[in-house]
Design an enzyme around this catalytic site. Structure first.
Site, PDB file in Angstrom:
ATOM      1  CE  LYS A 163       0.938   1.840   3.316  1.00  0.00           C
ATOM      2  NZ  LYS A 163       2.184   2.080   4.012  1.00  0.00           N
ATOM      3  CE1 TYR A 204      -2.148  -0.289   7.174  1.00  0.00           C
ATOM      4  CE2 TYR A 204      -0.769   1.568   7.049  1.00  0.00           C
ATOM      5  CZ  TYR A 204      -1.003   0.073   6.790  1.00  0.00           C
ATOM      6  OH  TYR A 204      -0.026  -0.438   6.519  1.00  0.00           O
TER       7      TYR A 204
END
Ligand code: NAD
Length: 364
Positions: A133, A218
């Site tokens: 990510k 996140y």
């Protein structure tokens, strides 16, 4: 390769009854071993300290190859993980991995702006891809990665380890089952003190952006799975920089508010100047939260009815095993490219709102 009937039976037991009825053609081109072989691309901090050690604990995937631009790193990897010479590549020889039957999966652990190129090259080499990510630095690249993997008939998974963490799975369950009623508010923040002023994370050309790209993602993830639907609108604010020299290329701190179709709001903050790490949900009849939410360990979960009492797991091992099992069973994984793309769309909308002075922006 499967050498014997015994191997086949063990293999069948591993992948479960459903796959016995599924055509083995589904595995065409993939070596039919009990464990998939993975090559790590980029031997930096995350690959060295988290992924390689976690791969010593996995059941369905094992470390078989490395791709590095730094030859001096090779001896210690060879010694520690017994990587054979033929499974070691650099960025120029990388495409030859197509001919290497030991490697089923390529795991991209490079700076963000390199994710798209190496994912697409890996897909063209016929390998499944796990990519860290954020999946890319913009939506266009993310879509190209999805398209490349689809075209190659290979899976793309994003490094969203928290989808395999029991505390986060509990947040998803409490939301989905409406244990405390519908979630109306999420507060999700993630930030840390970025030390080294020369690191790639502070260079836009390599990172694509600041804390939002690195850890704010996140908070976006947490909000999406804790509300349990996709946000429709976002408004966002960037704060004045306290160190304009260090953060000349990327944002230092920012906040944003996601607006969901059912009226729920997620309020988030991300920064490179202080540690913050929290996911909280207020629902109609109670609340649930994780402190130290997004780290590798140490989650502290509580609800308005009492503590969450889960055993901490190795998130990286669970993530890689989960993805490998999905590949072996020829079914979609839990963290596909499409999941990464949704976050990229939110990230683009956050930057667009900031550019528009904090106006509400529709998320495409
Ligand atoms: P790092 O700086 O420790 O490692 C980066 C690696 O890329 C190094 O081995 C470096 O040599 C290599 N590299 C190749 N070309 C480079 C270039 N032009 N500039 C700089 N480095 C280059 O970074 P990291 O913390 O390992 O992060 C790598 C990726 O993993 C990032 O996308 C990051 O977001 C992701 N990550 C994910 C998690 C997670 O919990 N899922 C945690 C940390 C990092």
């Amino acid at each position: 390769m499967m050498h014997s009937r015994r191997d086949f039976l063990q293999y069948s037991a591993l992948i479960g009854a459903s796959a016995i009825t599924a055509p083995l053609a589904g595995f065409a081109g993939i070596s039919q071993q009990k464990k998939l072989g993975v090559a790590l691309v980029g031997l930096g901090g995350y690959a060295t300290r988290q992924l390689a050690p976690a791969l010593q604990q996995t059941q369905h995937i094992e470390l078989r190859g490395i791709v590095t631009g730094t030859p001096s790193k090779i001896p210690q990897w060879v010694e520690k993980y017994r990587i054979p010479e033929k499974n070691i590549y650099n960025y120029e020889t990388f495409d030859r991995i197509a001919d290497n039957k030991d490697i089923d999966v390529v795991y991209i652990v490079l700076p963000n702006s390199m994710h798209a190129e190496y994912t697409i090259r890996a897909a063209k080499a016929g390998k499944h891809v796990i990519c860290e990510k954020p999946m890319a630095v913009n939506v266009r690249e993310g879509q190209a990665m999805i398209d490349a993997c689809k075209k190659a008939g290979r899976q793309l998974a994003i490094g969203y380890r928290l989808h395999y963490d029991p505390f986060h799975l509990e947040m998803m369950r409490l939301s989905r089952e409406k244990t405390f009623g519908e979630v109306k508010l999420v507060e999700a923040s993630d930030g840390f003190r970025a030390g080294d002023p020369n690191q790639w994370r502070l260079k836009r050309a390599l990172s694509g952006g600041g804390p939002l790209m690195d850890v704010g993602i996140y908070a976006i993830q947490g909000a999406r799975y804790t509300v349990g639907m996709e946000p429709a609108w976002v408004s966002a604010q960037e704060f004045p920089k306290t160190d304009p020299q260090k953060f000349r290329d990327v944002e230092e701190s920012l906040s944003w508010q996601l607006h969901f179709p059912n009226g729920a709001i997620a309020n988030s903050f991300s920064t490179y100047i202080t540690n913050v790490n929290r996911l909280y949900a207020a629902a109609e009849k109670g609340w649930f939260e994780i402190n130290n939410a997004f780290g590798y360990a140490g989650q502290q979960g509580r609800t308005s009815a009492g503590p969450m009492t889960f055993t901490h797991i190795n998130q990286q091992a669970a993530h890689m095993d989960g993805v490998a099992k999905a590949i072996l069973e020829n079914r979609p994984n839990n963290v596909p490219g499409e999941e990464g793309l949704r976050d990229m769309k939110v990230i683009e909308a956050i930057y667009a709102s900031i550019a528009a002075g904090g106006k509400q922006v529709k998320i495409s």
